[in-house]
Scaffold this motif. Sequence first.
Motif, PDB file in Angstrom:
ATOM      1  N   ALA A 130     -17.447   0.001 -16.513  1.00 17.36           N
ATOM      2  CA  ALA A 130     -16.079  -0.347 -16.907  1.00 17.36           C
ATOM      3  C   ALA A 130     -15.054   0.350 -16.012  1.00 17.36           C
ATOM      4  O   ALA A 130     -14.020  -0.249 -15.654  1.00 17.36           O
ATOM      5  CB  ALA A 130     -15.842   0.020 -18.374  1.00 17.36           C
ATOM      6  N   LYS A 134     -12.330  -1.559 -13.859  1.00 11.58           N
ATOM      7  CA  LYS A 134     -10.910  -1.223 -14.016  1.00 11.58           C
ATOM      8  C   LYS A 134     -10.266  -1.057 -12.645  1.00 11.58           C
ATOM      9  O   LYS A 134      -9.146  -1.534 -12.402  1.00 11.58           O
ATOM     10  CB  LYS A 134     -10.751   0.060 -14.828  1.00 11.58           C
ATOM     11  N   GLN A 135     -10.956  -0.389 -11.717  1.00 13.34           N
ATOM     12  CA  GLN A 135     -10.421  -0.218 -10.369  1.00 13.34           C
ATOM     13  C   GLN A 135     -10.233  -1.561  -9.665  1.00 13.34           C
ATOM     14  O   GLN A 135      -9.293  -1.737  -8.882  1.00 13.34           O
ATOM     15  CB  GLN A 135     -11.354   0.670  -9.540  1.00 13.34           C
ATOM     16  N   ASP A 138      -7.064  -2.826 -11.013  1.00 15.27           N
ATOM     17  CA  ASP A 138      -5.983  -2.009 -10.459  1.00 15.27           C
ATOM     18  C   ASP A 138      -5.654  -2.451  -9.027  1.00 15.27           C
ATOM     19  O   ASP A 138      -4.489  -2.509  -8.628  1.00 15.27           O
ATOM     20  CB  ASP A 138      -6.377  -0.532 -10.447  1.00 15.27           C
ATOM     21  N   THR A 244     -10.761  -5.179 -22.795  1.00 14.29           N
ATOM     22  CA  THR A 244      -9.796  -5.220 -21.691  1.00 14.29           C
ATOM     23  C   THR A 244      -8.773  -4.089 -21.807  1.00 14.29           C
ATOM     24  O   THR A 244      -8.370  -3.508 -20.794  1.00 14.29           O
ATOM     25  CB  THR A 244      -9.074  -6.579 -21.623  1.00 14.29           C
ATOM     26  N   LEU A 248     -10.772  -1.407 -19.691  1.00 21.13           N
ATOM     27  CA  LEU A 248     -10.221  -1.742 -18.386  1.00 21.13           C
ATOM     28  C   LEU A 248      -8.768  -1.311 -18.210  1.00 21.13           C
ATOM     29  O   LEU A 248      -8.201  -1.489 -17.130  1.00 21.13           O
ATOM     30  CB  LEU A 248     -10.334  -3.262 -18.149  1.00 21.13           C
ATOM     31  N   GLY A 249      -8.164  -0.779 -19.262  1.00 19.49           N
ATOM     32  CA  GLY A 249      -6.791  -0.306 -19.146  1.00 19.49           C
ATOM     33  C   GLY A 249      -5.770  -1.407 -18.947  1.00 19.49           C
ATOM     34  O   GLY A 249      -4.726  -1.188 -18.325  1.00 19.49           O
ATOM     35  N   LEU A 250      -6.074  -2.580 -19.461  1.00 17.52           N
ATOM     36  CA  LEU A 250      -5.182  -3.725 -19.267  1.00 17.52           C
ATOM     37  C   LEU A 250      -4.473  -4.054 -20.584  1.00 17.52           C
ATOM     38  O   LEU A 250      -5.019  -4.727 -21.455  1.00 17.52           O
ATOM     39  CB  LEU A 250      -5.979  -4.940 -18.784  1.00 17.52           C
TER      40      LEU A 250
END
Length: 265
Positions: A130, A134-135, A138, A244, A248-250
């Motif tokens: 994950a 995530k990167q 980004d 997410t 994923l930091g979204l």
Amino acid sequence: MTVNNRIFPLAGVKNFRDMGGYSTRSGATVPWRRLFRSGHLSDMTDDCGTELVARNITTVIDFRSDAEKERHPVRWAQGWVPDYHPLPIGGNAAAWVHELFDRLSVSPFPADELRTQFILAFETIPIKNAAGIKQFFDTLLAHKDDGAVLFHCTAGKDRTGITGALLLRLLGVDDEQVMEDFLLTNEAVDLEETSERLAGWLSSRAGKTIDPKSVFPLVGVERDFLHAAYTAIDKTYGSFDSYTEKGLGLDKKRIEQLQISFLDC
């Protein structure tokens, strides 16, 4: 260009294709020549540079490990130098497949076990990686120029398949079209011919005949693979939306920015 207008012949590159043309639930469209996916680029010919410049691909995201890059080093075709982002994403099938090649001469080809390993890989990749995925997002969000983005792994079907499916879902593409893009690998690699060629090579190595259908997971994909990834996401995070945001930091704002950047309204 092949019958499917998303697939392009690019000398030395497997599974190279445009992700454009899909429509979203909101009525927007994924634009052509904005997002591309493929297998590794190490064997492309210098003539490919002209085509890649023409397609305005300015950013490359590479999911391969250091070991994979040692086997197939990063190189660019003449006249094409993209902004390169190495973002290793692991896949637990790779080591098992390497061991498989070593044991072929002393044991039967384990077709059922092979498929199980790939199911397990699809369950594992979006959870264990994950942070790497995530990167990936980004990097997409930081992509500010008008050029296209190409992302790839070695074969362009497993790690690339999962991230491509996640991306299309976040852009608002419905599940049927997401699956269509995922399964397009089987057309892009000419599944029957590639399976026969690989089975022939493995048969020669093993000293016994191996059915081309048995090697399918090594060259193609199936619906159950992607469903396995979705099931693992739901089991671990409770829902895709939770994955997410927490994995994923979204958040809603970042997803909207992703859609602004990679959709034609």
